[in-house]
Scaffold this motif. Structure first.
Motif, PDB file in Angstrom:
ATOM      1  N   TYR A   1       0.851  -1.182   0.000  1.00  0.00           N
ATOM      2  CA  TYR A   1       0.000   0.000   0.000  1.00  0.00           C
ATOM      3  C   TYR A   1       0.892   1.239   0.000  1.00  0.00           C
ATOM      4  O   TYR A   1       1.971   1.245   0.608  1.00  0.00           O
ATOM      5  N   LEU A   2       0.434   2.281  -0.659  1.00  0.00           N
ATOM      6  CA  LEU A   2       1.146   3.555  -0.677  1.00  0.00           C
ATOM      7  C   LEU A   2       0.493   4.490   0.333  1.00  0.00           C
ATOM      8  O   LEU A   2      -0.682   4.842   0.198  1.00  0.00           O
TER       9      LEU A   2
ATOM     10  N   PHE B   1      -1.518  16.206  -2.491  1.00  0.00           N
ATOM     11  CA  PHE B   1      -0.813  15.226  -3.297  1.00  0.00           C
ATOM     12  C   PHE B   1      -1.774  14.552  -4.270  1.00  0.00           C
ATOM     13  O   PHE B   1      -2.995  14.620  -4.131  1.00  0.00           O
ATOM     14  N   GLN B   2      -1.212  13.902  -5.274  1.00  0.00           N
ATOM     15  CA  GLN B   2      -1.992  13.131  -6.237  1.00  0.00           C
ATOM     16  C   GLN B   2      -1.096  12.025  -6.784  1.00  0.00           C
ATOM     17  O   GLN B   2       0.139  12.143  -6.800  1.00  0.00           O
TER      18      GLN B   2
ATOM     19  N   VAL C   1      -5.544   8.386  -9.007  1.00  0.00           N
ATOM     20  CA  VAL C   1      -6.090   7.367  -8.112  1.00  0.00           C
ATOM     21  C   VAL C   1      -6.062   7.775  -6.641  1.00  0.00           C
ATOM     22  O   VAL C   1      -6.575   7.042  -5.793  1.00  0.00           O
ATOM     23  N   ALA C   2      -5.490   8.920  -6.307  1.00  0.00           N
ATOM     24  CA  ALA C   2      -5.446   9.361  -4.906  1.00  0.00           C
ATOM     25  C   ALA C   2      -6.713  10.127  -4.558  1.00  0.00           C
ATOM     26  O   ALA C   2      -7.267  10.860  -5.368  1.00  0.00           O
TER      27      ALA C   2
ATOM     28  N   TYR D   1      -3.698  16.414   4.806  1.00  0.00           N
ATOM     29  CA  TYR D   1      -4.401  15.424   3.997  1.00  0.00           C
ATOM     30  C   TYR D   1      -3.709  14.072   4.145  1.00  0.00           C
ATOM     31  O   TYR D   1      -2.526  13.991   4.466  1.00  0.00           O
ATOM     32  N   ALA D   2      -4.465  12.996   3.858  1.00  0.00           N
ATOM     33  CA  ALA D   2      -3.906  11.648   3.947  1.00  0.00           C
ATOM     34  C   ALA D   2      -4.660  10.721   3.009  1.00  0.00           C
ATOM     35  O   ALA D   2      -5.821  10.950   2.667  1.00  0.00           O
ATOM     36  N   ASP D   3      -3.979   9.647   2.608  1.00  0.00           N
ATOM     37  CA  ASP D   3      -4.619   8.606   1.805  1.00  0.00           C
ATOM     38  C   ASP D   3      -3.781   7.338   1.895  1.00  0.00           C
ATOM     39  O   ASP D   3      -2.562   7.379   2.120  1.00  0.00           O
ATOM     40  N   MET D   4      -4.457   6.204   1.757  1.00  0.00           N
ATOM     41  CA  MET D   4      -3.808   4.905   1.710  1.00  0.00           C
ATOM     42  C   MET D   4      -4.293   4.212   0.443  1.00  0.00           C
ATOM     43  O   MET D   4      -5.473   3.914   0.297  1.00  0.00           O
TER      44      MET D   4
END
Length: 346
Positions: A62-63, A78-79, A87-88, A97-100
């Motif tokens: 996972y990123l 971010f993207q 896809v982010a 901000y955050a994403d997995m």
């Protein structure tokens, strides 16, 4: 200006392949000047090509992308581009901000960080703040036979381990975090001016204690439940320690709510009785003359009789400081309902 002159070399920023637990912060501090001009535009500040091999694609990688920045002066985002698609999904946190993203398929990914330039003035100028990023690959394989722990840790953003506000920059954190496995969380506070620090932590599963140490190691305060402390310019360490409040131990998914305010003293409002206060209103004068600085301003709020019709009293402005209190006598001869609304600012 100091921040702008010390802008980070973004070419050295890389996605880390540490594959460590999602709850262990891996913050990297950055300083990015933010342009303001006459028209808004998307400005890219960093990008990296990331290749996931066929073998890595089988490892359920996972990123993890987290940006901790000041919304007012920077608002970095971010993207991620994969096969021509973005896809982010930037999830808003208390301070960024955050994403997995994952599990990642084999292929090439482009990770980008950007901001939308500010507008409003004819002459171009720049702002800058100290931001932090946590960019890394995480392997679900590390959580074999621990599905519940993976589900709760992979979606949580760790709290920052360093807070370094610029002059006149206020930091406010109000979010939910996982209680660290070791039961404690430390933060470095680097301040350049006199500030007020307020910290409060709450959990249904734990009680908390707080300790603030100076750079020399001297303990400035040690409190339970929360702290309120004035800090001079310098470097400090804030330690938050959790302990289970029941017979059961804390679990890997135990959470707590953290409320932290680090604000310059110059930005705090003055009570009307302060020597330097400019408030000369009648209400302020009455409070200034009262021995408890409250006086009889609450008397008008006490109902004189019970009525079948709700009577709304006009609001009363009241200044208070921590530790101050006020009580009034109320006598009733039958069962009744009493409603009191209090709005606190700031």
């Amino acid at each position: 200006q100091t921040c702008i002159n010390q802008a980070s070399d973004m070419t050295s920023l890389m996605v880390q392949r540490s594959f460590e637990s999602a709850t262990q912060p891996k913050w990297t501090s950055i300083k990015v000047p933010i342009d303001f001009g006459q028209t808004p535009s998307i400005v890219s500040v960093w990008s990296q090509q990331l290749t996931i091999s066929e073998e890595e694609g089988k490892q359920k990688l996972y990123l993890r992308l987290v940006v901790h920045s000041d919304y007012v002066s920077s608002d970095l985002r971010f993207q991620v581009l994969y096969e021509g698609r973005h896809v982010a999904d930037n999830q808003v946190t208390a301070h960024g901000y955050a994403d997995m993203i994952g599990p990642l398929d084999a292929g090439k990914y482009k990770i980008m960080m950007y901001y939308v330039s500010g507008i409003g003035l004819q002459n171009r100028f720049q702002l800058c703040s100290n931001s932090m990023v946590d960019l890394r690959l995480i392997s679900e394989a590390l959580y074999k036979n621990r599905d519940e722990e993976w589900m709760c840790t992979s979606t949580r953003v760790p709290p920052p381990d360093t807070l370094q506000p610029q002059l006149e920059e206020q930091i406010f954190i109000d979010s939910e975090y996982l209680i660290p496995a070791k039961g404690s969380q430390s933060m470095i506070l680097q301040v350049e001016d006199t500030r007020l620090l307020r910290v409060k932590a709450v959990s249904s599963e734990a009680d908390f204690s707080f300790k603030v140490k100076s750079a020399s190691g001297a303990v400035l305060t040690r409190q339970n439940d929360g702290i309120e402390l004035a800090l001079e310019a310098g470097k400090y360490t804030l330690t938050i320690r959790a302990r289970a409040n029941g017979a059961s131990p804390l679990t890997a998914c135990s959470t707590f709510s953290l409320n932290l305010l680090l604000v310059p003293r110059a930005m705090l409002p003055l009570c009307p009785w302060a020597p330097s206060s400019s408030d000369q209103s009648e209400a302020a004068a009455a409070q200034r003359q009262a021995s408890d600085h409250i006086g009889n301003v609450l008397v008008d709020l006490v109902p004189q009789k019970i009525s079948k019709e709700p009577v709304v009293k006009p609001p009363v402005a009241l200044w208070m400081s921590p530790g101050m209190s006020k009580s009034v006598d109320l006598s009733i001869d039958q069962t009744a309902a009493l409603r009191v609304d209090v709005s606190v600012q700031p």
